[in-house]
Design an enzyme around this catalytic site. Structure first.
Site, PDB file in Angstrom:
ATOM      1  N   HIS A  59       0.819  -1.215   0.000  1.00 25.28           N
ATOM      2  CA  HIS A  59       0.000   0.000   0.000  1.00 25.28           C
ATOM      3  C   HIS A  59       0.852   1.264   0.000  1.00 25.28           C
ATOM      4  O   HIS A  59       0.373   2.330  -0.352  1.00 25.28           O
ATOM      5  CB  HIS A  59      -1.054  -0.013   1.128  1.00 25.28           C
ATOM      6  CG  HIS A  59      -0.555   0.272   2.502  1.00 25.28           C
ATOM      7  ND1 HIS A  59      -0.207  -0.711   3.397  1.00 25.28           N
ATOM      8  CD2 HIS A  59      -0.373   1.437   3.163  1.00 25.28           C
ATOM      9  CE1 HIS A  59       0.157  -0.161   4.539  1.00 25.28           C
ATOM     10  NE2 HIS A  59       0.068   1.140   4.421  1.00 25.28           N
ATOM     11  N   ASP A  86       1.119  -7.731   2.146  1.00 29.55           N
ATOM     12  CA  ASP A  86       1.291  -6.298   1.913  1.00 29.55           C
ATOM     13  C   ASP A  86       2.769  -5.912   1.764  1.00 29.55           C
ATOM     14  O   ASP A  86       3.347  -5.278   2.642  1.00 29.55           O
ATOM     15  CB  ASP A  86       0.644  -5.548   3.098  1.00 29.55           C
ATOM     16  CG  ASP A  86       0.335  -4.103   2.755  1.00 29.55           C
ATOM     17  OD1 ASP A  86       0.874  -3.592   1.757  1.00 29.55           O
ATOM     18  OD2 ASP A  86      -0.445  -3.480   3.499  1.00 29.55           O
ATOM     19  N   SER A 102       3.989   2.077   8.497  1.00 31.06           N
ATOM     20  CA  SER A 102       3.808   1.024   7.505  1.00 31.06           C
ATOM     21  C   SER A 102       5.107   0.790   6.776  1.00 31.06           C
ATOM     22  O   SER A 102       5.798   1.735   6.401  1.00 31.06           O
ATOM     23  CB  SER A 102       2.730   1.417   6.509  1.00 31.06           C
ATOM     24  OG  SER A 102       1.498   1.088   7.058  1.00 31.06           O
TER      25      SER A 102
END
Ligand code: ARG
Ligand code: ASP
Length: 713
Positions: free
Chosen positions: A90, A226, A647
């Site tokens: 992402h 991810d 992240s």
């Protein structure tokens, strides 16, 4: 037997009392290293952060947009000597999307550069390495005193900061930035080296990289692969350089070794990266406003936009490509804030904070000196906060409605460029660049429905004096639709050819365009009636909050305070640990590929699984990456305190080897941005073995595996 039970109980208590709250500064780790060792860490503070020797921080990067070099939107790790960097899918999705088209749909099919020459450059992102960090509070506050007016204070501080930043940026490859910590009570300098040529190397298909989609976002149990891989390129002297075919892979001064061994619950973990923003030290009334006023506005309006956009995406593949990343960012905050509200309410955070404020008041009452410093602080703060809520609500309403309309955003941007002082030819070039980029991902049919809804929301909720004259006149859907279609900004070819033809544009001409006119009126209202009073009251708030922070540190002197996240480098640590999200529900700490297959539903976009992955699963073809029992690991949760920006953060084992990539938090615990609760706050990581399995077995990109240093089972 009794003794055994008692000692087992002792171990259990020792394991569970660790709160693991906190995002710590890498250069001040001596304060934590004792606790970290007790919890299982085998490294010294110098192994983690040092300016004298190669250390772990040298293999951790922050991702930035090149035009915002100090805002780290994600984190990542260097995993090979040739500058390979791994982060989240992402985090790289915008880049993947920019290289995608209907013919080369890398979002759907994934992308793997099978040779170095296939690696895709020309991206607008960079990565930074933190070279050093130091406390510069004394220099920043030089000449500042507590009695000076706040505007004088801020001018003095920003002048001092400029001097420090300039002095630290002597080498042209180093960029220095001073940030405020502890609500502006302290200031630290960070010096970065920022690399600008970052190329896309590998990304799994979205059905792996975003498996579960927005449905599973913020949710545990999670089965998302991810991750995405980039490579840093440098000039021939290994220095940062803008994108050029002459550039070569960066020779990394340090890179992470990968631990592909099985993990266990309660294993020690450590995480590093660039958490963006937290507000852990707010007073009760500010938390209450967040929970009851601010969060609901965002949740309500975004929910409606998302429904409209998703409907269009389902019916049109080109809208799907253009809006995937936009809807993801809308949906992300929309869902998170719902979790935040629930958590704050369920854990009675407002009451907890009120209780602590009572203790502070009692502490203040104990001495005249304290009274002199803090006597009316909370009352004054609360009184001003009531004003702030009013202004911030108006600001939020506009930001979440009119400012989210794409057609009105393009008008505002053109207005800014038209009014900027620059040469006409440069202006025209900038306008055309912007328009081409903007329209590449624009669908007017989607935008008209969204904009109509946003305008209705604004009209229904805004104070009358904040409503632009044009909007007052558009009293029905038909007049809005007519204006929308009449505007040149909603037809890309018309807008582009207008600016191609006219190198000098008089704003009067543009003001005849109905949407431009609306955008212009909105701007005036925003500048004069919304943002100006808001920043005035915000200044008062900041002053109160700075003193309130000071009060908390003095009153609870035994507590170790960490500074709120502010996009600077931090270290957090904890353990792999399941949790109980609600009554009678227990969540284990690990997920596996079997769970992907359980969720698989080829009729639901978020839960489709590529055939190849199904085949590998059916054949148990997991290479050396699976657990001893033959299951293929996917995700795990830990007790580390993280937030947006974390992240892609590397998750380390006790020896500093890479075992996972942070990518999310559990929904029940998203309140951790305002208050960390050890029972329910967990961050979600991708098991690095799942990434290796996908790169190796699924994509066959062996050349990448060969570059890495993997410690196997
Ligand atoms: N919630 C995560 C974060 O805040 C991940 C967002 C991307 N994933 C998604 N399914 N939308 O950024
Ligand atoms: N998903 C977030 C990020 O993108 C992490 C979080 O908020 O926990 O940084």
């Amino acid at each position: 037997m009794k003794r055994l039970i008692v000692s087992l109980l002792g171990i259990f208590v020792a394991l569970t009392i660790r709160a693991n709250e906190g995002m710590w500064l890498p250069f001040l780790l001596e304060n934590n290293i004792g606790e970290m060792s007790e919890m299982g860490l085998h490294l010294t503070a110098e192994d983690i952060y040092s300016i004298n020797q190669s250390c772990l921080k040298d293999a951790v990067v922050g991702f930035v947009d090149l035009d915002r070099p100090f805002h780290h939107f994600c984190s990542g790790s260097v995993i090979s000597a040739q500058g390979l960097v791994i982060t989240n899918h992402h985090c790289g999705l915008d880049v993947v999307q920019q290289h995608s088209s209907l013919q080369n749909d890398y979002i759907t099919n994934g992308f793997w550069a099978m040779n170095q020459s296939d690696e895709l450059g020309g991206n607008k992102i960079g990565v930074c390495f933190l070279r050093r960090m130091e406390d510069v509070t004394a220099q920043v506050l030089d000449g500042v005193n507590d009695t000076m007016p706040s505007d004088k204070r801020s001018i003095l501080i920003s002048n001092n900061i400029s001097k420090i930043e300039q002095a630290a940026s002597t080498d042209s490859t180093l960029k220095a930035h001073v940030d405020a910590f502890y609500c502006s009570n302290e200031y630290y300098l960070s010096v970065y080296e920022i690399f600008e040529d970052i190329r896309l190397v590998g990304a799994p298909p979205i059905s792996i990289g975003k498996f579960g989609g927005d449905t599973d976002n913020w949710v545990w149990p999670r089965h998302t692969g991810d991750f995405t891989i980039f490579r840093i390129y440098a000039d021939s002297l290994n220095r940062p350089a803008p994108y050029s075919i002459e550039n070569v892979p960066y020779r990394a001064s340090n890179y992470l070794k990968i631990n592909a061994k099985e993990k266990h619950e309660n294993d020690f973990v450590m995480l590093m990266g660039y958490p963006g923003t937290t507000n852990e030290y707010l007073p009760s009334f500010a938390v209450e406003a967040t929970q009851d006023v601010f969060d609901p506005i965002v949740v309500e309006i975004r929910g409606k936009s998302i429904d409209i956009i998703k409907e269009r995406m389902r019916n049109d593949q080109s809208v799907m490509i253009k809006y995937t990343s936009k809807v993801a960012s809308l949906a992300n905050a929309w869902k998170k804030l719902q979790g935040e509200r629930n958590g704050l309410k369920n854990k009675h955070v407002v009451d907890q904070k009120r209780e602590r404020e009572k203790q502070m008041l009692a502490w203040i009452a104990e001495s005249d000196e304290r009274k002199q410093l803090y006597d009316n602080l909370l009352d004054d703060y609360e009184a001003d906060y009531i004003e702030y809520v009013k202004h911030n609500r108006a600001w939020l309403l506009m930001s979440e409605t009119i400012y989210k309309s794409e057609a009105l955003t393009v008008c505002r941007k053109i207005k800014t460029l038209i009014n900027e002082n620059m040469e006409d030819s440069l202006r025209r070039a900038q306008i055309l660049d912007y328009l081409n980029e903007f329209y590449a991902d624009y669908d007017s049919e989607t935008d008209i429905s969204v904009t109509q809804m946003l305008i209705n929301e604004y009209l229904a909720n805004a104070q009358p004096e904040h409503v632009p004259a044009t909007l007052k006149k558009w009293n029905n859907t038909a007049s809005f639709a007519a204006a929308y279609h009449k505007s040149m900004f909603t037809t890309p070819s018309t807008a582009i050819s207008f600016f191609e033809k006219h190198s000098v544009v008089n704003e009067k001409t543009l003001l005849k365009d109905p949407l431009y006119k609306l955008a212009s009126e909105t701007n005036d209202i925003y500048n004069t009636k919304i943002s100006k009073p808001l920043s005035q009251i915000q200044r008062k708030n900041n002053h109160h909050q700075r003193r309130f922070m000071q009060l908390q540190r003095e009153c609870f002197a035994d507590k170790r305070f960490f500074p709120d996240a502010n996009s600077t480098f931090r270290v957090t640590y904890g353990q792999i640990r399941g949790f109980r999200p609600s009554d009678a529900v227990v969540y284990g700490p690990f997920t596996t590929l079997g769970g992907v297959m359980e969720k698989c539903d080829m009729d639901i976009y978020d839960y489709t699984v590529p055939d190849r992955l199904k085949q590998l699963f059916a054949a148990n073809d997991f290479g050396t990456y699976c657990n001893a029992d033959g299951t293929m690991p996917v995700g795990f949760i830990t007790t580390c305190h993280t937030t947006g920006g974390n992240s892609g953060s590397p998750i380390f084992d006790a020896d500093g080897n890479l075992i996972g990539l942070n990518f999310d938090r559990v929904w029940e615990g998203t309140m951790s941005d305002l208050q960390f609760d050890a029972d329910i706050c967990r961050n979600i990581g991708l098991d690095i073995r799942y990434a290796l399995f996908i790169i190796d077995k699924y994509a066959g990109a062996q050349r990448l595996i060969d570059e890495m240093e993997i410690i196997g089972n």
